[in-house]
Design an enzyme around this catalytic site. Structure first.
Site, PDB file in Angstrom:
ATOM      1  CB  CYS A 272      -8.888  -9.048  -8.058  1.00  0.00           C
ATOM      2  SG  CYS A 272      -7.802  -8.155  -6.942  1.00  0.00           S
TER       3      CYS A 272
ATOM      4  CG  HIS B 212      -1.041  -1.550  -3.850  1.00  0.00           C
ATOM      5  ND1 HIS B 212      -1.836  -1.852  -4.910  1.00  0.00           N
ATOM      6  CD2 HIS B 212      -1.736  -0.661  -3.104  1.00  0.00           C
ATOM      7  CE1 HIS B 212      -2.968  -1.183  -4.798  1.00  0.00           C
ATOM      8  NE2 HIS B 212      -2.936  -0.458  -3.714  1.00  0.00           N
TER       9      HIS B 212
ATOM     10  CG  HIS C  60      -0.735   2.531  -8.387  1.00  0.00           C
ATOM     11  ND1 HIS C  60      -0.377   1.337  -7.790  1.00  0.00           N
ATOM     12  CD2 HIS C  60      -2.086   2.602  -8.321  1.00  0.00           C
ATOM     13  CE1 HIS C  60      -1.481   0.714  -7.393  1.00  0.00           C
ATOM     14  NE2 HIS C  60      -2.528   1.460  -7.702  1.00  0.00           N
TER      15      HIS C  60
ATOM     16  CD  GLU D 274       1.003  -3.362  -9.456  1.00  0.00           C
ATOM     17  OE1 GLU D 274      -0.196  -3.438  -9.160  1.00  0.00           O
ATOM     18  OE2 GLU D 274       1.465  -3.725 -10.555  1.00  0.00           O
TER      19      GLU D 274
ATOM     20  CB  CYS E 200      -1.096  -9.544  -5.380  1.00  0.00           C
ATOM     21  SG  CYS E 200      -1.893 -10.656  -6.543  1.00  0.00           S
TER      22      CYS E 200
ATOM     23  CB  SER F 154      -9.907   2.232  -6.942  1.00  0.00           C
ATOM     24  OG  SER F 154      -9.792   1.159  -7.834  1.00  0.00           O
ATOM     25  CB  SER F 155      -5.212   2.792 -10.365  1.00  0.00           C
ATOM     26  OG  SER F 155      -4.818   1.792 -11.207  1.00  0.00           O
ATOM     27  CG  ASN F 156      -9.111  -1.902 -10.132  1.00  0.00           C
ATOM     28  OD1 ASN F 156     -10.235  -2.311 -10.328  1.00  0.00           O
ATOM     29  ND2 ASN F 156      -8.608  -1.751  -8.919  1.00  0.00           N
TER      30      ASN F 156
HETATM   31  S1  SF4 Z   1      -2.349  -8.259  -9.304  1.00  0.00           S
HETATM   32 FE1  SF4 Z   1      -3.613  -6.699  -8.378  1.00  0.00          FE
HETATM   33  S2  SF4 Z   1      -5.528  -6.805  -9.548  1.00  0.00           S
HETATM   34 FE2  SF4 Z   1      -4.427  -8.710  -9.971  1.00  0.00          FE
HETATM   35  S3  SF4 Z   1      -5.173 -10.224  -8.495  1.00  0.00           S
HETATM   36 FE3  SF4 Z   1      -3.373  -9.238  -7.607  1.00  0.00          FE
HETATM   37  S4  SF4 Z   1      -4.144  -7.533  -6.391  1.00  0.00           S
HETATM   38 FE4  SF4 Z   1      -5.751  -8.148  -7.787  1.00  0.00          FE
END
Ligand code: SF4
Length: 271
Positions: free
Chosen positions: A12, A72, A122, A124, A94, A215-217
């Protein structure tokens, strides 16, 4: 054998930026990632070979070295400790996660109680909770939300990679009388990836989810696909032995988690 590869498979934007930045910085001096840069052993092993190690405590870093904060995000105290210890840092949190930190901090400062929908362990979620002094109610299921007392004002955010279907169900189950502001903070990259996995898994004989088991996703893509396609497999990388056991004239769907490197996906479609 027909292969349908999900357009959304793989890194991502947040993970791509984090991984690319770390690779670009190799050679600039002693550097550590605060926790694995992504949940993918292939990438973290490669980084270790190049001298970039993951640490779980800032005490492990020598003065003057650089700390990479991953996508995260972290609790606010981490920034203070980095400065106190005389370390340098690059913040690769992010922007979607940063946005949640701001929502939580602002709403908490307005006197609202915070609810985080997500996995309590997690990183995050742990990081987000730091922006309301670790007072959030963390809910992973409808049952957890039922325990919320109806007095007080609440603001609710959700882990960026949470399962969209389960989140919608949880929101529907909230008591009507609750004074609550809901912020759907599932990131658009996650939403698109899950929707595509849902669609492809309905039409194929076999579904392969590529990614790390931690990996959670990736786990969520597996759960979503498994509901529609009994023959769903989660592989760290393509498993030739398993592929050979599939019948010849079958349709195979492939998707991959946000932390699955492009080389793994390319290798899969070459087979
Ligand atoms: S929030 Fe998490 S899954 Fe979404 S773009 Fe950012 S790192 Fe990737």
């Amino acid at each position: 054998m027909e292969i349908i590869l999900a357009k959304t498979a793989g890194f991502c934007p947040g993970v791509k930026r984090a991984v690319e930045t770390v690779y670009e910085k190799i050679g600039e001096g002693r550097m550590y990632t605060y926790g694995p840069i992504i949940h993918n052993r292939i990438v973290t092993d490669d980084l270790e070979e190049k001298g970039v190690f993951s640490i779980s405590s800032l005490d492990e870093a020598e003065e003057g070295s650089e700390i990479i904060l991953r996508s995260h995000g972290v609790v606010p105290e981490v920034y203070d400790r980095i400065r106190e210890k005389g370390l340098r840092f690059t913040d690769l949190t992010c922007p979607y996660v940063k946005k949640i930190h701001n929502i939580v901090r602002d709403n908490y400062n307005e006197g609202r109680k915070i609810i985080i929908v997500g996995n309590p362990t997690h990183p995050e979620v742990v990081g987000i909770n730091g922006y309301c002094e670790n007072t959030a109610v963390i809910a992973e299921s409808k049952d957890d939300l039922e325990k919320i007392e109806s007095d007080g004002k609440y603001s609710l955010v959700v882990q960026t990679t949470f399962n969209t279907g389960i989140f919608d169900e949880m929101i529907k189950s909230l008591p009507k009388e609750l004074d609550i502001k809901i912020f759907n903070t599932i990131c658009s990259a996650t939403e698109k990836r899950q929707k595509e996995a849902e669609q492809i898994s309905r039409t194929v004989d076999y579904m392969i989810v590529l990614g790390d088991k931690n990996s959670s996703n990736t786990q969520k893509l597996y759960q979503i696909s498994k509901k529609n396609c009994e023959n769903t497999f989660l592989f760290e990388k393509i498993c030739i032995k398993q592929l050979k056991s599939f019948e010849k004239n079958v349709k195979i769907g492939i998707t991959a988690g946000a932390s699955t490197p492009p080389c793994i996906i390319e290798e899969a479609i070459k087979q």
